[in-house]
Design a protein around this motif. Structure first.
Motif, mmCIF file in Angstrom:
data_model
loop_
_atom_site.group_PDB
_atom_site.id
_atom_site.type_symbol
_atom_site.label_atom_id
_atom_site.label_comp_id
_atom_site.label_asym_id
_atom_site.label_seq_id
_atom_site.Cartn_x
_atom_site.Cartn_y
_atom_site.Cartn_z
ATOM 1 N N PRO A 65 -2.328 11.300 3.392
ATOM 2 C CA PRO A 65 -2.288 11.899 1.873
ATOM 3 C C PRO A 65 -2.510 13.347 2.126
ATOM 4 O O PRO A 65 -1.942 14.236 1.207
ATOM 5 C CB PRO A 65 -3.321 10.999 1.186
ATOM 6 C CG PRO A 65 -3.296 9.771 1.936
ATOM 7 C CD PRO A 65 -3.162 10.262 3.345
ATOM 8 N N ALA A 72 0.772 16.747 -2.896
ATOM 9 C CA ALA A 72 0.845 15.265 -3.478
ATOM 10 C C ALA A 72 -0.341 15.012 -4.335
ATOM 11 O O ALA A 72 -1.448 15.250 -4.156
ATOM 12 C CB ALA A 72 0.737 14.153 -2.401
ATOM 13 N N HIS A 74 -1.501 12.458 -8.500
ATOM 14 C CA HIS A 74 -1.106 11.735 -9.445
ATOM 15 C C HIS A 74 -1.076 12.439 -10.787
ATOM 16 O O HIS A 74 -1.911 13.420 -10.903
ATOM 17 C CB HIS A 74 -2.473 10.669 -9.551
ATOM 18 C CG HIS A 74 -2.691 9.703 -8.340
ATOM 19 N ND1 HIS A 74 -3.126 9.989 -7.141
ATOM 20 C CD2 HIS A 74 -1.819 8.499 -8.176
ATOM 21 C CE1 HIS A 74 -3.054 9.012 -6.458
ATOM 22 N NE2 HIS A 74 -2.284 8.177 -6.988
ATOM 23 N N TYR A 89 2.530 8.529 -8.946
ATOM 24 C CA TYR A 89 2.076 9.381 -7.571
ATOM 25 C C TYR A 89 3.164 10.298 -7.139
ATOM 26 O O TYR A 89 4.541 9.998 -7.015
ATOM 27 C CB TYR A 89 1.881 8.619 -6.472
ATOM 28 C CG TYR A 89 1.518 9.388 -5.021
ATOM 29 C CD1 TYR A 89 0.317 9.602 -5.064
ATOM 30 C CD2 TYR A 89 2.493 9.191 -3.924
ATOM 31 C CE1 TYR A 89 -0.189 10.501 -3.653
ATOM 32 C CE2 TYR A 89 1.703 9.708 -2.903
ATOM 33 C CZ TYR A 89 0.650 10.341 -2.796
ATOM 34 O OH TYR A 89 0.120 10.988 -1.729
ATOM 35 N N HIS A 107 7.720 0.347 -6.890
ATOM 36 C CA HIS A 107 7.149 -0.632 -5.981
ATOM 37 C C HIS A 107 7.396 -1.973 -6.066
ATOM 38 O O HIS A 107 8.056 -2.288 -7.068
ATOM 39 C CB HIS A 107 5.183 -0.577 -6.549
ATOM 40 C CG HIS A 107 5.052 -0.596 -7.716
ATOM 41 N ND1 HIS A 107 5.228 -1.759 -8.386
ATOM 42 C CD2 HIS A 107 4.737 0.239 -8.828
ATOM 43 C CE1 HIS A 107 5.063 -1.720 -9.851
ATOM 44 N NE2 HIS A 107 4.745 -0.293 -9.942
ATOM 45 N N LEU A 112 1.353 0.147 -7.769
ATOM 46 C CA LEU A 112 1.257 1.269 -6.766
ATOM 47 C C LEU A 112 0.170 1.317 -5.763
ATOM 48 O O LEU A 112 -0.689 1.838 -5.567
ATOM 49 C CB LEU A 112 1.262 2.521 -7.538
ATOM 50 C CG LEU A 112 1.154 3.949 -6.981
ATOM 51 C CD1 LEU A 112 2.439 4.036 -6.235
ATOM 52 C CD2 LEU A 112 0.876 5.060 -7.849
ATOM 53 N N GLU A 117 2.957 4.657 -1.940
ATOM 54 C CA GLU A 117 2.454 5.940 -1.915
ATOM 55 C C GLU A 117 2.750 6.528 -0.619
ATOM 56 O O GLU A 117 3.563 7.680 -0.422
ATOM 57 C CB GLU A 117 0.855 6.270 -1.998
ATOM 58 C CG GLU A 117 0.273 5.830 -3.597
ATOM 59 C CD GLU A 117 -0.927 6.290 -3.713
ATOM 60 O OE1 GLU A 117 -1.758 6.535 -2.569
ATOM 61 O OE2 GLU A 117 -1.448 6.400 -4.880
ATOM 62 N N ASP A 118 2.725 5.866 0.611
ATOM 63 C CA ASP A 118 3.287 6.281 1.666
ATOM 64 C C ASP A 118 4.642 6.514 1.791
ATOM 65 O O ASP A 118 5.160 7.484 2.541
ATOM 66 C CB ASP A 118 2.773 5.222 2.881
ATOM 67 C CG ASP A 118 2.853 5.959 4.402
ATOM 68 O OD1 ASP A 118 2.558 7.248 4.438
ATOM 69 O OD2 ASP A 118 3.287 5.097 5.172
ATOM 70 N N ARG A 121 5.556 9.732 -0.005
ATOM 71 C CA ARG A 121 5.598 10.849 1.003
ATOM 72 C C ARG A 121 6.677 10.930 2.003
ATOM 73 O O ARG A 121 7.187 12.091 2.337
ATOM 74 C CB ARG A 121 4.105 10.661 1.777
ATOM 75 C CG ARG A 121 3.006 10.938 0.766
ATOM 76 C CD ARG A 121 1.573 11.060 1.341
ATOM 77 N NE ARG A 121 1.001 9.941 2.137
ATOM 78 C CZ ARG A 121 0.332 8.926 1.843
ATOM 79 N NH1 ARG A 121 0.020 8.823 0.396
ATOM 80 N NH2 ARG A 121 0.185 7.951 2.628
ATOM 81 N N ASP A 134 3.344 3.807 -11.478
ATOM 82 C CA ASP A 134 2.446 2.578 -11.464
ATOM 83 C C ASP A 134 2.609 1.787 -12.623
ATOM 84 O O ASP A 134 1.990 2.082 -13.733
ATOM 85 C CB ASP A 134 0.963 2.943 -11.021
ATOM 86 C CG ASP A 134 0.066 1.798 -10.789
ATOM 87 O OD1 ASP A 134 0.660 0.428 -10.843
ATOM 88 O OD2 ASP A 134 -1.164 1.774 -10.401
#
Length: 300
Positions: A65, A72, A74, A89, A107, A112, A117-118, A121, A134
């Protein structure tokens, strides 16, 4: 001591995988899985099977993160036709000098979680501004545990949730530093959302639904995005909808491609569980990036 090899779907009885799919999608609860799996592997074995099949977020994480290559965080956005307010995110390359293309990430049916989240990224590091809303935000957000997340998900007003994703797409498309060119990728529930958003967003350029429900057939003529439909081979529940969806896409003259690798399970792109298929996931990811590059990384 050598690290034991990761388990794959081939290490599990197909009936156990089918039970796990039912459990993941809410057809049975934890007790139902343990009871039925216990008939195959015994009570203690059933507990071990559930543990082995459940997500391992930390070990699968690819991008930290706090990776210095990214920004990155929220952020919240307005959703007047949905739940009033949404949260997601946002991940983007650090220090970009020119406008970047945009990808909405949707998702699965647990909100989420750390895996999505990964994924955001990972996409950001390919040169995109990625935003993963989310759907559980109106319920307090992803609760940090998958069973609790599934339970919360069942209480969502899905009409409002869909409007939250429409609002998120609009917010992302207008973000500072973006080039206005929007794509969407989603997984399972998110795959269905990607299909549906393609019928709702005239400016959407590309949609990549991974093993998700088809869009309403009567709305297929409204699709303007190019689709890459990703299906598993062993996924009767989702795949049953594909023949009619394919026929509707063809009849409406839509641009689409299907990628359906052999010997794969629903969720094969999710590297937190043994259903992950590395080769198939790598190829699906490559095809997704090629579509996004061709449709989104173009002059504004």
């Amino acid at each position: 001591m050598a690290t034991p090899p990761k388990q794959t779907a081939r290490d599990f009885d197909p009936d156990v995988l089918a039970l796990f799919d039912d459990y993941v999608h809410g057809a049975i609860d934890r007790r139902g899985f343990l009871t039925r799996a216990g008939r195959i592997a015994g009570a203690a074995g059933a507990v071990g099977l559930l543990a082995a099949l459940s997500p391992q977020f930390a070990s699968a994480q690819q991008i930290a993160p706090d990776d210095a290559r990214l920004q990155a965080r929220h952020v919240e956005f307005d959703s007047p036709k949905g739940n009033g307010r949404g949260r997601g995110y946002l991940a983007q390359p650090a220090g970009a000098s020119s406008p970047l293309p945009l990808v909405l990430v949707v998702h699965e049916n647990r909100g989420l979680n750390p895996h999505i989240e990964d994924v955001a990224r990972r996409i950001a590091l390919e040169g995109y501004i990625a935003f993963a809303p989310d759907a559980l935000f109106p319920k307090g957000g992803y609760p940090g545990e998958e069973d609790a997340a599934r339970a919360l998900f069942a209480t969502l007003d899905q009409d409002a949730a869909r409007q939250d994703f429409v609002a998120a797409a609009g917010w992302l498309q207008a973000i500072e530093g973006g080039n206005g060119h929007l794509g969407v990728v989603g997984f399972c529930y998110g795959g269905g959302m990607a299909n549906w958003l393609a019928t709702q967003l005239p400016t959407l350029r590309a949609a990549v639904p991974f093993y998700g429900p088809a869009a309403p057939l009567e709305d297929v003529p409204k699709i303007t995005a190019e689709l890459l439909v990703v299906l598993a081979s062993n996924d009767a529940r989702v795949n049953a909808q594909w023949p009619d969806y394919e026929a509707a896409l063809k009849a409406a003259g839509k641009t689409f491609a299907l990628y359906q690798p052999a010997d794969t399970e629903h969720g094969f792109n999710n590297d937190t569980t043994p259903r992950y298929d590395e080769a198939a996931a790598r190829e699906a990811w490559s095809k997704m990036l090629a579509l996004f590059a061709r449709t989104l990384k173009v002059p504004a």
